[in-house]
Every structure is written in structure tokens, then in C-alpha cells.
Write a protein that holds these residues in place. Structure first.
Motif, mmCIF file in Angstrom:
data_model
loop_
_atom_site.group_PDB
_atom_site.id
_atom_site.type_symbol
_atom_site.label_atom_id
_atom_site.label_comp_id
_atom_site.label_asym_id
_atom_site.label_seq_id
_atom_site.Cartn_x
_atom_site.Cartn_y
_atom_site.Cartn_z
ATOM 1 N N PRO A 60 0.793 -1.233 0.000
ATOM 2 C CA PRO A 60 0.000 0.000 0.000
ATOM 3 C C PRO A 60 0.823 1.280 0.000
ATOM 4 C CG PRO A 60 -0.022 -1.001 2.167
ATOM 5 C CD PRO A 60 0.667 -1.970 1.265
ATOM 6 N N TYR A 61 2.116 1.181 0.286
ATOM 7 C CA TYR A 61 2.947 2.384 0.390
ATOM 8 C C TYR A 61 4.049 2.460 -0.668
ATOM 9 C CZ TYR A 61 0.577 2.924 4.843
ATOM 10 O OH TYR A 61 -0.397 3.061 5.815
ATOM 11 N N TYR B 289 -2.662 -1.602 5.290
ATOM 12 C CA TYR B 289 -2.247 -0.220 5.500
ATOM 13 C C TYR B 289 -1.653 -0.026 6.898
ATOM 14 C CZ TYR B 289 -4.284 1.523 1.166
ATOM 15 O OH TYR B 289 -4.546 1.769 -0.157
ATOM 16 N N ASN B 290 -1.938 -0.951 7.798
ATOM 17 C CA ASN B 290 -1.340 -0.908 9.130
ATOM 18 C C ASN B 290 0.069 -1.492 9.142
ATOM 19 O OD1 ASN B 290 -2.009 -3.540 8.638
ATOM 20 N ND2 ASN B 290 -3.263 -3.824 10.456
ATOM 21 N N LYS B 291 0.580 -1.827 7.950
ATOM 22 C CA LYS B 291 1.915 -2.399 7.757
ATOM 23 C C LYS B 291 2.053 -3.789 8.361
ATOM 24 C CE LYS B 291 4.268 2.043 7.219
ATOM 25 N NZ LYS B 291 5.411 2.896 7.607
ATOM 26 N N LYS C 104 -9.503 -1.369 4.307
ATOM 27 C CA LYS C 104 -8.379 -0.474 4.555
ATOM 28 C C LYS C 104 -7.945 -0.474 6.014
ATOM 29 C CE LYS C 104 -6.567 4.017 3.160
ATOM 30 N NZ LYS C 104 -6.800 5.245 2.379
ATOM 31 N N ASP C 105 -8.888 -0.607 6.946
ATOM 32 C CA ASP C 105 -8.490 -0.627 8.356
ATOM 33 C C ASP C 105 -8.224 -2.043 8.865
ATOM 34 O OD1 ASP C 105 -10.998 -1.753 8.729
ATOM 35 O OD2 ASP C 105 -11.855 -0.005 9.730
ATOM 36 N N SER C 106 -8.291 -3.014 7.986
ATOM 37 C CA SER C 106 -8.023 -4.423 8.302
ATOM 38 C C SER C 106 -8.966 -5.010 9.337
ATOM 39 C CB SER C 106 -6.564 -4.606 8.759
ATOM 40 O OG SER C 106 -5.676 -4.335 7.702
#
Length: 345
Positions: free
Chosen positions: A178-179, A231-233, A271-273
Motif C-alpha cells: 500500500p505504500y 495499511y497498518n503495515k 483499509k483498516d483491516s
């Protein structure tokens, strides 16, 4: 240049879902009747019932060529596996048994993607496809000689950058970072970036972990299957049909220890898993705060690839892609030979 390495890839990778939710609190699964009742009464923002399955392109056929371009059901696929949903709504498909990559527009127009270039080494059963924002094309296919996995990277103009085959190794999935403008893939029991390394082989920056949290696996050559980078890696993967995590602090763990699956082929999260979608043995399943529900799957009464709501449809999901607004889940259906979607909200 084709590089063959005589070793089994095995380091480990890990992954998991957000620690800020009650992820390990296992709740009862919803049964078929509960899901059908819910789908029949809840309408999505689009005005159609939630869990409605709609075929975008392809569909069951009985005779004729399997590689047919066209719009909607006029197009033909043959064993579509991995898909990638682009920001503009275009879907790229690894059309395995047609030995090509296909492109599907938002309007359902299907064409054959022009990589590899005509006259160059053809693909053999492509399994996964990932295209970066810069246009680099990443493909996992089968080596036609040995049948193991083959990784290829092409420049946007179709120039081959690298072609690697590793004996006794299976590459699984291409998960978008995502990054960074790069994809991750599972190679045996390690997860690596799909990039050339200093030795000219494929795979850099592998995620490593202490394998103390992984159980013994009965297969001679175990490997990770589903893969998702949040997105939380946190990286999530499946092993022995359960879901694991690997955090940025290098901690690996099993999540949802009370949930077991039959044959996971893909996992993906929002997106927030907090919500996880699983393609398991043809079914599409959903996990919310530890509660498992099945929202669509094979219709044993009418196994004909039909559209419908929930279990009234006939679904054999292989690979998943979540839309940007998280209202639609796209998937490849290997038995219906179609690219389809299910309305979530």
C-alpha cells in the motif's frame, strides 16, 4: 536470462490483522439460511440486495474456442486465476489455460493483453498478475518444463527484465504494497518483494520470523498461500488453512485460532483491516471482529454459474480484489470461467 536454483525456498514470513480490534474473539458463524435472510432484506446503496453476485465478463460455455474477446458474456476465459483491480476500474486477469493475460474494462470489454510481445517466449499457465503504477508487469506462471513456478518481470514496453524458475518451489499470489509501488509474493515459506536481487534472482527484502509460532505441516514442501499487506503495515498470510500475521515489530502469530478453513486460495482485507474476506474452497467468507460468515458459494442444487443473491448464485471463487470504496468485491470464478463481483454495501 533464465536462472534455475536447486533449493527449496523456506524462510518464513508472517502476517496478521489489526491489534486494535477484538480479533481473537471467536463468535458463531452464520449459517446459509441466516445469510440468505440477511441478503433478502438488506439493500445496498446501489439499490440491489447485498451479496448480489453479478457476472462482469465470461461465463459457462460448452463448445467453441476458449479464448474469445468481446463484451460481457460474449467473452470466453479458460481457468482465470489471479486478478488485479486497477484504480481506474480495469481488471487484469491471469487466464491460466489460455496461457495469456486478459484485460477487462469497467464496461466489461475483454481484450488480450499484449505482454509478452509476439514472437517472444510465451506464457505457460499464468497464475497471478500485478502491474505497478509505473507500468512494470509482474507475472507468476508455471515453468513448462518442470511444472514449478516461474516469475517474470516486464518493462511497460514489453521488454523482459527477468525470468526465474526455481526447482521445487511454488510461488503464490502477488499482493500490492500500500505504500510502495511494488508487489509481494509467497515463495515457499517466505514472503518477498517481487524484484530482482543482487545475484540476479527474483525476490528481495524477505520477511523473516521465528518459526516457533508455526505448527508442523504434514506436506513435504509446505508453503504459504493467501497473502495481504495492510495499511497498518501488518502482513497477513495463510498456512495450514489458518490465518497468521507478521507485524512491523517482527512478531508473528496465529489469529482467529478457533477458525478453520478447507482450502484457502486468497485473503484480502479492507483499509483498516477490520474486515477480512476469504476465498475458501470456492466459497466467499467474511470475518468481522472474529465472527465468520459465508456470503456466497457453490450452489449444489443448481451448479451452473448463475448469478443471484448469496447462496442463490453459484459461485466458485478463486481470487479476490476489493474496490476502492469497499462496496464491491471482485473475484475470478474458475468453474464458471468468469470475472464476477459481489455487492457488499
Amino acid at each position: 536470462m533464465k536462472i534455475k536454483s536447486f533449493y527449496v525456498l523456506a524462510i518464513a514470513v508472517a502476517m496478521a490483522f489489526t491489534s486494535c480490534r477484538k480479533g481473537n474473539e471467536i463468535k458463531p458463524a452464520l449459517n446459509t439460511e441466516e445469510n440468505e435472510a440477511m441478503a433478502a432484506t438488506v439493500m445496498a446503496a446501489s439499490g440491489v440486495p447485498q451479496n448480489s453476485v453479478i457476472t462482469i465478463a465470461g461465463g459457462p460455455y460448452t463448445t467453441g474456442p476458449t479464448l474469445v474477446n468481446g463484451t460481457g458474456r460474449n467473452a470466453h476465459f479458460n481457468g482465470p486465476v489471479g486478478i488485479q483491480l486497477m484504480d481506474d476500474g480495469t481488471i487484469y486477469v491471469a487466464d491460466a489455460h489460455n496461457n495469456v493475460i486478459r484485460k477487462v474494462t469497467q464496461a466489461g470489454l475483454v481484450s488480450t493483453f499484449g505482454i509478452p510481445k509476439p514472437g517472444s517466449t510465451p506464457l505457460s499457465e499464468p497464475q497471478y498478475i500485478g502491474i505497478t503504477k509505473s507500468g512494470t508487469v509482474n507475472i507468476i506462471a508455471k515453468d513448462p518444463g518442470e511444472g514449478f513456478s516461474e516469475g517474470r518481470i516486464y518493462k511497460p514496453d514489453g521488454t523482459l527484465v527477468i525470468l526465474n524458475t526455481f526447482f521445487y518451489a511454488i510461488f503464490v499470489t502477488l499482493a500490492k504494497d500500500p505504500y510502495e509501488d511494488v508487489f509481494w509474493f509467497n515463495a515457499g515459506t517466505s514472503t518477498r518483494k517481487f524484484l530482482p536481487n543482487s545475484s540476479g534472482s527474483l525476490g528481495t527484502n524477505s520477511l523473516e520470523y521465528s518459526n516457533e509460532f508455526l505448527p508442523e505441516f504434514p506436506e513435504a514442501h509446505p508453503f504459504f498461500r493467501g497473502l495481504f499487506v495492510g495499511y497498518n503495515k501488518v502482513t497477513y498470510f495463510t498456512y495450514n488453512n489458518q490465518i497468521y500475521k507478521h507485524t512491523p515489530s517482527n512478531i508473528g502469530a496465529l489469529i482467529f485460532p478457533g477458525l478453520f478453513f478447507e482450502n484457502i486460495t486468497c485473503i484480502i482485507a479492507n483499509k483498516d483491516s477490520r474486515t477480512i474476506y476469504v476465498a475458501d474452497n470456492g466459497y466467499i467468507k467474511r470475518i468481522d471482529n472474529g465472527r465468520l460468515s459465508t456470503i456466497a458459494g457453490p450452489n449444489k442444487t443448481n451448479p451452473d454459474g448463475r448469478d443471484g443473491v448469496g447462496f442463490k448464485a453459484d459461485v466458485n471463487a478463486q481470487y479476490l480484489a476489493l474496490g476502492k470504496d469497499e462496496s464491491t468485491l471482485y473475484f475470478s470464478d474458475t468453474k464458471a470461467n468468469a470475472i464476477r463481483k459481489i455487492v457488499l454495501k
